[in-house]
Design an enzyme around this catalytic site. Structure first.
Site, PDB file in Angstrom:
ATOM      1  N   LYS B  83      -4.252   4.604  -0.432  1.00 20.40           N
ATOM      2  CA  LYS B  83      -5.172   4.105  -1.453  1.00 20.40           C
ATOM      3  C   LYS B  83      -6.567   3.969  -0.835  1.00 20.40           C
ATOM      4  O   LYS B  83      -6.701   3.489   0.300  1.00 20.40           O
ATOM      5  CB  LYS B  83      -4.646   2.744  -1.914  1.00 20.40           C
ATOM      6  CG  LYS B  83      -5.342   2.091  -3.071  1.00 20.40           C
ATOM      7  CD  LYS B  83      -4.642   0.765  -3.376  1.00 20.40           C
ATOM      8  CE  LYS B  83      -5.158   0.106  -4.634  1.00 20.40           C
ATOM      9  NZ  LYS B  83      -4.439  -1.170  -4.918  1.00 20.40           N
ATOM     10  N   SER B 157      -2.987  -1.051  -9.678  1.00 23.69           N
ATOM     11  CA  SER B 157      -4.190  -0.353  -9.303  1.00 23.69           C
ATOM     12  C   SER B 157      -3.991   0.819  -8.342  1.00 23.69           C
ATOM     13  O   SER B 157      -4.884   1.661  -8.199  1.00 23.69           O
ATOM     14  CB  SER B 157      -5.168  -1.357  -8.669  1.00 23.69           C
ATOM     15  OG  SER B 157      -4.649  -1.888  -7.462  1.00 23.69           O
ATOM     16  N   SER B 181       0.179  -4.171  -8.077  1.00 26.02           N
ATOM     17  CA  SER B 181      -0.544  -2.905  -7.935  1.00 26.02           C
ATOM     18  C   SER B 181       0.194  -1.820  -7.162  1.00 26.02           C
ATOM     19  O   SER B 181      -0.221  -0.658  -7.174  1.00 26.02           O
ATOM     20  CB  SER B 181      -1.907  -3.147  -7.279  1.00 26.02           C
ATOM     21  OG  SER B 181      -2.768  -3.785  -8.184  1.00 26.02           O
TER      22      SER B 181
END
Lengths: 63, 475
Positions: B83, B157, B181
């Site tokens: 990420k 996310s 997330s």
């Protein structure tokens, strides 16, 4: 707790030095009122004696 | 040898074995994933930055180590992606925001350093909702799309972390989970996502949202791969004083153990509540029955504050985030996506009495969960109340407070209890809707008991074939 109006929200934001554009103001007001309303049932709990500590990393291990 | 598509979808542990046995080279694997990214990611937008030259250079070094007969670490030669919330030395790290589009850190996050030390080959940086907040309306680096149906949300996310694993654009990925997330994209994309115990994995070098809930976590196509990645990143870090000194167990050791006799509590409010879609409820109940069939004992349990967990979480985590972003909100408000900006502005204005109540209610909720976990080895519930919704649904304007409550709090009440309690939780595929979207069951365990969590998840996974399915158009 009372409903907040867009004027209230704009004033609160201004007190923090934040400008809320007119495009954002209505939705921010809905979001804030929603959060306050959804959490209203917490007012009925005896929370005053509960210490608001998050869990600590080195707390008791799994048993 | 398997064909190239099969190879790309192999688990990381399986690939590591093939590398060690010289049946596949790190260079070949890296080229395979780079080719797939080139071919598929224009549609899926999992990646913000791809690192072909650096990855191939690492792969060549890894291959040389294999050929010299060196002792190889666990992830040796395995292409992974992270990420874009984690600092990578010399590589742009945007946190999914225009505000940081030119940010190039000088050092790696602790997790990245550990993955590289374990032999991993960094393929690139993955898309996410802006600043890991969720609710992004216009993604500055491209709209991430669910590989099972590109009109649908991949979850967030850690959106790209879920997509890249599901579509085999990497072997494994790293996400970050503040309030779901890692588990939400794992759920929507049909892969495994693990939120470790808060304090088990260092947050150093990860852009913060909420200091008491942020935790990096792995995503993989199998439970075994989640365990493999956790092994590499877990443990005390002097750069993060809130990491635990507790020793890190061998997570792989317990994976094959039976679940016979384990106690599973099915969280009534989340599994059978009115917000849970019937297809989701049925799949999750079937997962519980499967565990019963494997010898576990199940019973329904109740967590009275769970329906408020999403709102409690937002009153606390969002307020933390508002503190992080206050300077930019004053000076660069127009540079945020409007969904992010509205969320942060709202969070900036939460009355202190509401935050205090939420913080105290969090302590009650955590006490309820830990009490249940003293009597049950794991808790079970859906990871999400529905399968991946259409992307368009998240873009609709919010015209009333009721819409705001429905949009923001309901879904978060499924994934935030573990975040609020600091316990580990894992999302595991447990079925598909009639329209072909993945459904996920969530398991929650005692703090620092990832071994039991992984053991139960692995036993379930081995007894089903949900994790073996592949999204369409990913050959």
């Amino acid at each position: 707790m009372s409903d907040l109006t867009t004027d209230h929200v704009a004033a609160l934001a201004a007190a923090l030095g934040l400008q809320v554009a007119s495009d954002d103001l209505v939705e921010v007001t809905h979001r804030l009122n929603a959060l306050i309303e959804v959490l209203e049932p917490l007012a009925a709990l005896q929370l005053e004696t509960v210490e608001p500590t998050p869990g600590l990393a080195d707390g008791p291990p799994a048993s | 040898m398997a064909d190239r598509t099969d190879l790309a979808f192999f688990g990381a542990r399986q690939l590591a074995g093939l590398v060690r046995d010289r049946k596949v080279s790190p260079v070949e694997l890296t080229q395979l994933y780079l080719e797939r990214i080139e071919r598929l990611d224009g549609r899926l937008r999992a990646y913000i930055t791809v690192l072909p030259e650096a990855a191939l250079a690492s792969a060549r070094r890894a291959e040389a180590s294999v050929m010299r007969g060196e002792t190889l670490p666990a992830l040796h030669g395995i292409p992974y992606a992270v990420k874009d919330q984690f600092d990578t030395a010399g590589v742009r790290t945007t946190s999914g925001s225009r505000i940081l589009e030119d940010n190039v850190p000088t050092a790696d996050a602790t997790t990245i350093a550990r993955l590289n030390s374990a032999g991993g080959i960094l393929l690139g940086k993955l898309n996410l909702t802006e600043f890991a907040l969720g609710g992004t309306q216009q993604f500055p680096f491209g709209q991430p799309r669910n590989p099972w149906n590109t009109d649908h949300d991949p979850g967030g996310s850690s959106s790209g972390s879920g997509i890249a694993v599901a579509a085999a654009l990497c072997a494994v990925s790293l996400g970050e989970d503040t309030g779901g997330s890692v588990r939400s994209p794992a759920s929507f994309c049909g892969v495994v996502g693990l939120r470790p115990t808060w304090g088990r994995v260092s947050r150093h070098g990860s852009f913060p949202l909420s200091w008491s809930m942020d935790t990096p976590g792995p995503l993989g196509r199998t439970v075994e791969d989640a365990a493999l990645l956790l092994q590499a990143i877990a443990g005390y870090d002097p750069n993060d004083p809130l990491t635990s000194h507790a020793p890190v167990p061998d997570y792989g050791r317990a994976l094959g153990d039976s679940v016979r006799g384990l106690r599973v509590g099915i969280i009534r409010e989340l599994t059978f509540g009115a917000d849970t879609e019937p297809e989701v409820r049925d799949a999750v109940v079937a997962a519980a029955r499967k565990l019963e069939g494997l010898g576990a004992a199940t019973e329904e349990v109740s967590l009275r504050l769970v329906p408020l967990a999403g709102a409690i979480f937002m009153a606390l985590a969002d307020a933390d985030g508002a503190g992080v972003h206050h300077r930019w909100l004053r000076t660069r408000a127009a540079d945020y996506d409007h969904g992010t900006r509205r969320r942060l502005l709202t969070a900036s204005l939460i009355p202190s009495v509401i935050q205090q109540r939420a913080a105290r209610a969090r302590a009650l909720l955590r006490a309820e969960m830990l009490d249940l976990l003293a009597r049950h080895d794991v808790l079970l519930c859906p990871t999400a109340h529905q399968a991946a919704p259409p992307i368009a649904a998240a873009r609709a304007a919010i015209a009333t407070r009721h819409e705001a409550a429905g949009r923001f709090f309901t879904r978060r009440s499924y994934v935030t209890p573990a975040a609020l309690a600091g316990t580990p939780a894992i999302a595991v595929p447990c079925g598909f809707t009639r329209s072909g979207l993945p459904i996920s069951v969530q398991l929650i365990a005692r703090r620092f008991d990832e071994a039991t969590l992984l053991r139960v998840a692995h036993a379930y996974e081995q007894a089903t074939d949900w994790s073996k399915r592949r999204p369409p158009d990913t050959a």
